[in-house]
Design an enzyme around this catalytic site. Structure first.
Site, PDB file in Angstrom:
ATOM      1  N   GLY A 239       0.776  -1.227   0.000  1.00 32.30           N
ATOM      2  CA  GLY A 239       0.000   0.000   0.000  1.00 32.30           C
ATOM      3  C   GLY A 239       0.810   1.281   0.000  1.00 32.30           C
ATOM      4  CD  GLU A 281       1.509  -9.196   1.705  1.00 37.07           C
ATOM      5  OE1 GLU A 281       0.533  -8.420   1.843  1.00 37.07           O
ATOM      6  OE2 GLU A 281       1.417 -10.406   1.764  1.00 37.07           O
ATOM      7  N   PRO A 282       4.939  -4.914  -1.182  1.00 34.81           N
ATOM      8  CG  PRO A 282       7.044  -4.129  -1.829  1.00 34.81           C
ATOM      9  CD  PRO A 282       6.366  -5.133  -0.922  1.00 34.81           C
ATOM     10  NE  ARG A 321      -5.429   2.660  -9.871  1.00 30.89           N
ATOM     11  CZ  ARG A 321      -5.209   3.883  -9.461  1.00 30.89           C
ATOM     12  NH1 ARG A 321      -4.777   4.803 -10.314  1.00 30.89           N
ATOM     13  NH2 ARG A 321      -5.397   4.229  -8.204  1.00 30.89           N
ATOM     14  CB  CYS A 351     -19.518   1.731 -26.507  1.00 35.85           C
ATOM     15  SG  CYS A 351     -19.065   1.797 -28.230  1.00 35.85           S
TER      16      CYS A 351
END
Ligand SMILES: *Cc1c(COP(=O)(O)O)cnc(C)c1O
Length: 423
Positions: A239, A281-282, A321, A351
């Site tokens: 994170g 845990e990157p 995103r 679309c």
């Protein structure tokens, strides 16, 4: 990564972006391999500095690629996977299965068996009922598997502040507050084919400072002390934030890791609690800023006094995103260096009205059909979230290093789209 104009042309680490795009086509993902390695080394250095026993695993969901996994292996990174498909991809690379962690809030029996047979290092347990399923499958395979328990510490840390309640309602982890976490640990300790190794938490994404993690470590160590539980491994998740735009803060890896490891040491000292190995845990912070997307401009639609829509040859099929999280991005014109003096909206070609890459962003007013644009910081959660909506082909992916340029994922072809169709 060095993106700069040389002779009026945008270059990445000294390589001309337009030339690369002409060779491999657009839309195209380009990664700076040197930056990926540099990010891995920064985490390693910061952790080595602490003197603690540690491990780092790359969260493979951020960008799954066999050549990337090979780089992770060379940089002494383990791997996190959450599905049969991610594990399968990992096994095609040089990554040693004994450095793979299997995550997920709904592991299927088939995935559990596949992971055990592959020899993953440990499972990250996410529910009580999973414990007996894993125990049964391990017993059938006559093996003992390692596991750590994902807990929900009731802390949420992302965007601007960490919130210490209100995060109980989550599909991930087992709540400390509601007693599920301790119930899970006891179940693990009583499972004959499972070796309980430690606990895991992951309190958010785009965390830009260490306060939330520090509070969580304090809370978790105190809880473990009170419950009289000892652990070998404390996994604090990923994170760590990156810069998508100039307004974003990049996680201060060196300072942040120092604060975190110092907190862990002092908490353990305070309670005379045995120091566990720390695991990170990157995902995003390893590949996010190292990647860019190159698009070609097509239709430009000027709506008087309203907006100017610049459409590109990709969209939400390779860049979800903005539509999904209203994420913000910055763009650069590739094939000449001019002042960004016009407010425009960059639209995809799919679309959906929501298929937007960047709303009200700045670009030179001369941008028109045939120009090439770069979207910055698209290395994480872009290719891995890409789809074939509108039967768009997934782009190709190229790695550039100081020395060379190589294609690591080829562009899909029209045949790929129908490979599974019954004709
Ligand atoms: C997604 C995830 C990560 C990686 O998050 P980033 O924001 O990409 O660093 C790490 N651990 C777990 C459990 C995750 O779900």
């Amino acid at each position: 990564m060095t993106l700069k104009y040389i002779n009026n042309q945008l270059s990445i680490n000294g390589h001309d972006v337009k030339t690369i795009a002409e060779q491999y086509g657009t839309p195209l993902f380009i990664y700076d391999e040197n930056m990926i390695r540099e990010q891995c080394r920064r985490f390693h250095n910061a952790l080595q500095h602490s003197g603690l026993k540690y491990s780092i695993s790359y969260a493979s969901k951020a960008f799954t690629s066999i050549q990337l996994f090979n780089i992770m292996q060379e940089e002494n990174m383990g791997l996190d996977v959450v599905s049969e498909g991610e594990l399968y991809a990992a096994l095609q690379s040089k990554i040693d299965a004994s450095t793979i962690h299997f995550h997920g809030n709904n592991k299927t029996d088939r995935e559990i068996e596949f992971a055990i047979l592959s020899g993953v290092e440990y499972f990250v347990i996410d529910s009580i009922e999973e414990i007996s399923r894993i125990n049964t499958i391990a017993s059938t395979l006559n093996t003992v598997v390692n596991a750590i328990l994902r807990i929900n510490p009731g802390v949420e840390a992302h965007t601007h502040e960490f919130i210490q309640t209100g995060q109980e309602d989550s599909k991930f982890g087992l709540s400390i507050k509601h007693g599920l976490a301790i119930q899970g640990i006891h179940a693990l300790q009583n499972a004959p084919f499972i070796n309980f190794r430690g606990v895991h938490f992951h309190i958010g994404s785009q965390i830009f400072e260490s306060t939330g993690t520090i509070r969580t470590i304090e809370l978790v160590i105190e809880w473990l002390v009170n419950e009289n539980i000892s652990i070998d491994i404390l996994n604090i998740g990923g994170g760590f934030s990156i810069r998508y735009t100039e307004d974003d803060l990049q996680y201060p890896i060196e300072d942040g890791i120092r604060n975190i490891t110092e907190t862990l040491k002092s908490e353990c000292r305070k309670f005379n609690y045995a120091l566990p190995e720390i695991s990170l845990e990157p995902g995003r912070s390893i590949v996010g800023e190292a990647g860019i997307t190159v698009y070609e401009v097509g239709t430009v639609k000027e709506i008087p006094h309203t907006n100017c829509y610049i459409s590109i040859d990709g969209g939400m099929s390779d860049h979800i995103r903005t539509a999904l999280y209203n994420a913000k991005y910055e763009l650069l014109l590739v094939n000449r260096n001019e002042k960004s003096d016009k407010t425009v909206t960059i639209a995809g070609k799919l679309c959906e009205s929501g298929d937007i890459i960047a709303r009200n962003t700045k670009l030179p007013s001369s941008v028109s059909r045939g120009d090439l644009l770069v979207v910055k910081s698209t290395g994480a959660y872009h290719y891995s979230m890409s789809s074939n909506y509108n039967q768009m082909l997934k782009p190709s992916v190229v790695f550039v290093s100081n020395e060379n340029i190589r294609e690591v994922i080829k562009r899909q072809t029209l045949e790929h789209l129908f490979a599974n169709e019954v004709i």
